[in-house]
Design a protein around this motif. Structure first.
Motif, mmCIF file in Angstrom:
data_model
loop_
_atom_site.group_PDB
_atom_site.id
_atom_site.type_symbol
_atom_site.label_atom_id
_atom_site.label_comp_id
_atom_site.label_asym_id
_atom_site.label_seq_id
_atom_site.Cartn_x
_atom_site.Cartn_y
_atom_site.Cartn_z
ATOM 1 N N ASN A 120 49.771 4.552 60.825
ATOM 2 C CA ASN A 120 49.556 4.748 59.385
ATOM 3 C C ASN A 120 48.054 4.727 59.098
ATOM 4 N N CYS A 121 47.247 5.113 60.100
ATOM 5 C CA CYS A 121 45.792 5.058 59.944
ATOM 6 C C CYS A 121 45.173 6.423 60.281
ATOM 7 N N HIS A 122 44.220 6.448 61.215
ATOM 8 C CA HIS A 122 43.438 7.664 61.474
ATOM 9 C C HIS A 122 44.300 8.928 61.602
ATOM 10 N N TYR A 123 43.879 9.963 60.980
ATOM 11 C CA TYR A 123 44.481 11.295 60.948
ATOM 12 C C TYR A 123 45.919 11.287 60.387
ATOM 13 N N GLU A 124 46.757 10.376 60.882
ATOM 14 C CA GLU A 124 48.184 10.383 60.510
ATOM 15 C C GLU A 124 48.431 9.895 59.083
ATOM 16 N N PHE A 125 47.379 9.413 58.415
ATOM 17 C CA PHE A 125 47.534 8.968 57.022
ATOM 18 C C PHE A 125 48.147 10.073 56.159
ATOM 19 N N ARG A 126 47.993 11.327 56.610
ATOM 20 C CA ARG A 126 48.509 12.483 55.854
ATOM 21 C C ARG A 126 50.003 12.418 55.575
ATOM 22 N N TRP A 127 50.724 11.697 56.414
ATOM 23 C CA TRP A 127 52.189 11.715 56.320
ATOM 24 C C TRP A 127 52.737 10.482 55.612
ATOM 25 N N TRP A 128 51.878 9.844 54.802
ATOM 26 C CA TRP A 128 52.260 8.653 54.028
ATOM 27 C C TRP A 128 51.800 8.856 52.586
ATOM 28 N N TYR A 129 52.754 8.734 51.646
ATOM 29 C CA TYR A 129 52.387 8.928 50.238
ATOM 30 C C TYR A 129 51.405 7.868 49.734
ATOM 31 N N GLU A 130 51.322 6.748 50.422
ATOM 32 C CA GLU A 130 50.373 5.721 49.990
ATOM 33 C C GLU A 130 48.934 6.217 50.096
ATOM 34 N N TYR A 131 48.703 7.179 51.008
ATOM 35 C CA TYR A 131 47.312 7.599 51.290
ATOM 36 C C TYR A 131 47.074 9.094 51.058
ATOM 37 N N SER A 132 48.138 9.831 50.753
ATOM 38 C CA SER A 132 48.024 11.290 50.715
ATOM 39 C C SER A 132 49.191 11.855 49.899
ATOM 40 N N GLY A 133 49.185 13.159 49.696
ATOM 41 C CA GLY A 133 50.344 13.799 49.072
ATOM 42 C C GLY A 133 51.172 14.527 50.113
ATOM 43 N N GLY A 134 50.924 14.259 51.412
ATOM 44 C CA GLY A 134 51.637 14.991 52.463
ATOM 45 C C GLY A 134 51.169 16.441 52.509
ATOM 46 N N LYS A 135 52.032 17.312 53.013
ATOM 47 C CA LYS A 135 51.660 18.724 53.153
ATOM 48 C C LYS A 135 51.309 19.356 51.798
ATOM 49 N N LEU A 136 51.956 18.832 50.731
ATOM 50 C CA LEU A 136 51.764 19.436 49.407
ATOM 51 C C LEU A 136 50.314 19.367 48.945
ATOM 52 N N THR A 137 49.562 18.363 49.426
ATOM 53 C CA THR A 137 48.130 18.349 49.086
ATOM 54 C C THR A 137 47.270 18.669 50.308
ATOM 55 N N ASP A 138 47.764 18.375 51.514
ATOM 56 C CA ASP A 138 46.945 18.609 52.709
ATOM 57 C C ASP A 138 46.681 20.111 52.883
ATOM 58 N N LEU A 160 42.385 0.301 54.037
ATOM 59 C CA LEU A 160 43.401 0.429 52.980
ATOM 60 C C LEU A 160 42.733 0.574 51.610
ATOM 61 N N GLY A 161 41.681 -0.190 51.379
ATOM 62 C CA GLY A 161 40.925 -0.087 50.131
ATOM 63 C C GLY A 161 41.809 -0.168 48.907
ATOM 64 N N PRO A 162 41.775 0.864 48.046
ATOM 65 C CA PRO A 162 42.533 0.813 46.796
ATOM 66 C C PRO A 162 44.052 0.839 46.989
ATOM 67 N N ALA A 163 44.519 1.232 48.168
ATOM 68 C CA ALA A 163 45.969 1.354 48.419
ATOM 69 C C ALA A 163 46.595 -0.038 48.591
ATOM 70 N N PRO A 164 47.932 -0.136 48.452
ATOM 71 C CA PRO A 164 48.577 -1.453 48.577
ATOM 72 C C PRO A 164 48.350 -2.078 49.955
ATOM 73 N N LYS A 165 48.272 -3.395 49.959
ATOM 74 C CA LYS A 165 48.105 -4.143 51.225
ATOM 75 C C LYS A 165 49.369 -3.941 52.067
ATOM 76 N N THR A 166 49.192 -3.618 53.317
ATOM 77 C CA THR A 166 50.353 -3.473 54.216
ATOM 78 C C THR A 166 49.903 -3.689 55.657
ATOM 79 N N ASP A 167 50.880 -3.746 56.590
ATOM 80 C CA ASP A 167 50.538 -3.969 58.003
ATOM 81 C C ASP A 167 50.024 -2.694 58.659
ATOM 82 N N TYR A 168 49.199 -2.890 59.672
ATOM 83 C CA TYR A 168 48.733 -1.772 60.510
ATOM 84 C C TYR A 168 49.856 -1.421 61.487
ATOM 85 N N ARG A 169 50.111 -0.137 61.653
ATOM 86 C CA ARG A 169 51.186 0.314 62.564
ATOM 87 C C ARG A 169 50.628 1.311 63.567
#
Ligand SMILES: NC(=O)c1ccc[n+]([C@@H]2O[C@H](COP(=O)([O-])OP(=O)(O)OC[C@H]3O[C@@H](n4cnc5c(N)ncnc54)[C@H](O)[C@@H]3O)[C@@H](O)[C@H]2O)c1
Length: 464
Positions: free
Chosen positions: A248-266, A221-230
């Protein structure tokens, strides 16, 4: 590596290059730029590389770069992944760390490859530059506009060579040829560019799960907010080809604004990059004045943030339009063929990883591009006709020559500003006005606050 095996690896490299050039189908209209063949052939030294983030893309990248590198250190917060890369590329001899800062401490490392999830790019990149390393960092370099300002400043101050992993600028001759057509005025004045990047998936509710023993979730999670692993695995049902893992971890982080901008940045980082490159070559050097349009999300949003935290939350459908000074328009959309349409007052072209089409392309049969046209848009850098290796070859050339790489941080940030502003518009559900000189959103405090993100305590960027 022994000199005999070095010679063998160079012979294999040359063989691969020749085959790949044909396989890549270098188009008939492609003029012949200066190539890297000789340079690679005469190269005796190899680069000592440290890899930060040993997942899917780093593995692909190291396959592409392996003719030039010795991987001497690997950091991953998932020990299984670090060990796997160590075995595959270094015969188990690289030093393996959970904390990437240990990699940066090694004086014998020339080059760092950062291929962590998007929310973990800015911090190691900035710290690597400050530690005197050259860096090949995966796209998108940032989650926010303000992180981009910091990267630009530190890159300028340190003079480090940074190649962004937007390999379309090197890897696909079709894109570079498209840019040469624009640069040579074959499309006339560009009025409209469209980056068609496809939509993003939805997920079912993903339950909280036990963190695997090999993963340091807090550090992931690092700089991102603390949350549960799913984590949720759905076995393939009727009509489905394969099982699907949602997390909400490996590869799939792309679909969470906490870790990515989604398709708009991917994918935005690829095709908005091409669109903005075309505009820049056509004389449009400023960013947009405004961005607006529609976006659909799979969860409810309040004040620009997702309300539910148990499923993917990035935009699934969108048509977002950036307006530039002089009336040029850039559309980012999910619903048409993946690729980039570039429309000028003399003609239009469509380009993606498989094709380059349009009347200006047909016209090349009778009126080819000048000899230096490709080289000119490629900043005069030598090129490699090998789909997998070209961007790395170009990066290593720049590390040696100290030239600015083709995917430099400054043009990357200019285009990523557009992606980030599109994301802010999508999340807030309203248009925004942009002052490109001050890099501020005009008259909207809530939107302006989204130009930065808080870093969780203990994970702030060091040395700035
Ligand atoms: N250029 C391209 O075409 C392209 C294609 C795919 C992915 N990418 C980019 O590559 C990056 C990685 O994507 P991926 O699909 O390989 O993801 P991934 O989840 O497979 O790999 C990321 C790895 O980073 C590790 N990691 C997380 N935090 C870390 C930390 N603090 N220190 C060290 N390691 C850490 C994870 O454990 C994981 O092994 C993303 O930014 C993505 O956008 C680029």
């Amino acid at each position: 590596m022994s000199s005999a095996s070095q010679a063998k690896s160079r012979r294999n490299f040359l063989k691969t290059t020749a085959v790949a050039s044909t396989a890549a189908g270098v188009p008939y209209f492609f003029s012949s730029p200066k190539t890297l063949g000789q340079e690679t052939q005469s190269k005796n030294d190899r680069f000592s590389v440290g890899v930060i983030g040993a997942g899917g893309m780093a593995t692909g990248n190291m396959n592409a770069a392996k003719d030039w590198v010795d991987i001497v250190a690997i950091a991953d917060v998932d020990s299984e992944r670090a060990d796997r890369m160590n075995e595959k590329f270094s015969g188990g001899k690289a030093q393996v760390f959970e904390d990437y800062r240990k990699v940066l401490e090694r004086d014998d490392i020339d080059v760092i490859h950062v291929a962590t999830p998007d929310h973990w790019h800015t911090k190691p990149l900035v710290e690597a530059m400050l530690a005197g390393k050259d860096v090949y960092c995966e796209k998108p370099l940032t989650l926010t506009v303000d992180e981009g300002k910091l990267i630009r400043r530190v890159q300028k101050e340190t003079g480090r060579i940074v190649q962004v992993g937007t390999q379309q600028r090197s890897t696909f001759p079709l894109f570079v040829t498209a840019m040469a057509l624009v640069d040579q005025g074959r499309l006339g004045k560009i009025n409209k560019v469209t980056a068609a990047i496809g939509g993003a998936p939805t997920s079912p509710e993903i339950p909280i799960a036990e963190v695997p023993k090999n993963l340091n979730w807090d550090r992931w999670l690092g700089p991102a907010p603390k949350t549960d692993y799913r984590w949720l695995r759905q076995e393939a049902g009727e009509g489905q080809r394969r099982a699907v893992t949602n997390t909400n971890c490996h590869y799939e982080f792309r679909w969470w604004y906490e870790y990515s901008g989604g398709k708009l940045t991917d994918w935005g980082a690829h095709h908005v990059d091409i669109a903005m490159w075309a505009l820049q070559l056509n004389g449009q050097t400023s960013g947009p004045n405004s961005i607006g349009g529609m976006a659909k999300h799979p969860v409810d949003f309040e004040d620009g943030n997702p309300v539910q935290n148990d499923r993917y939350n990035t935009a699934t459908e969108f048509l977002l339009t950036a307006q530039f000074p002089g009336g040029t328009v850039l559309d980012i959309r999910h619903d048409t063929d993946n690729g980039c349409m570039i429309e000028g007052d003399k003609g239009r072209i469509f380009v993606n990883r498989g094709k380059l089409v349009g009347a200006p392309v047909e016209a090349l049969k009778d009126d080819p591009l000048p000899e230096d046209a490709i080289q000119k848009v490629y900043k005069g850098l030598p090129m490699e006709f090998n789909e997998r290796k070209a961007h790395w070859a170009s990066f290593f050339h720049c590390v040696k020559s100290r030239q600015e790489p083709i995917s430099d941080v400054h043009s990357h940030m200019k285009m990523l500003n557009v992606c980030h502003l599109a994301g802010i518009t999508a999340r807030l559900g309203r248009s925004i006005q942009w002052d490109d000189k001050t890099e501020q959103i005009v008259g909207d405090d809530q939107a302006n606050a989204m130009l930065a993100r808080p870093y969780r305590s203990g994970y702030e960027i060091e040395g700035v």
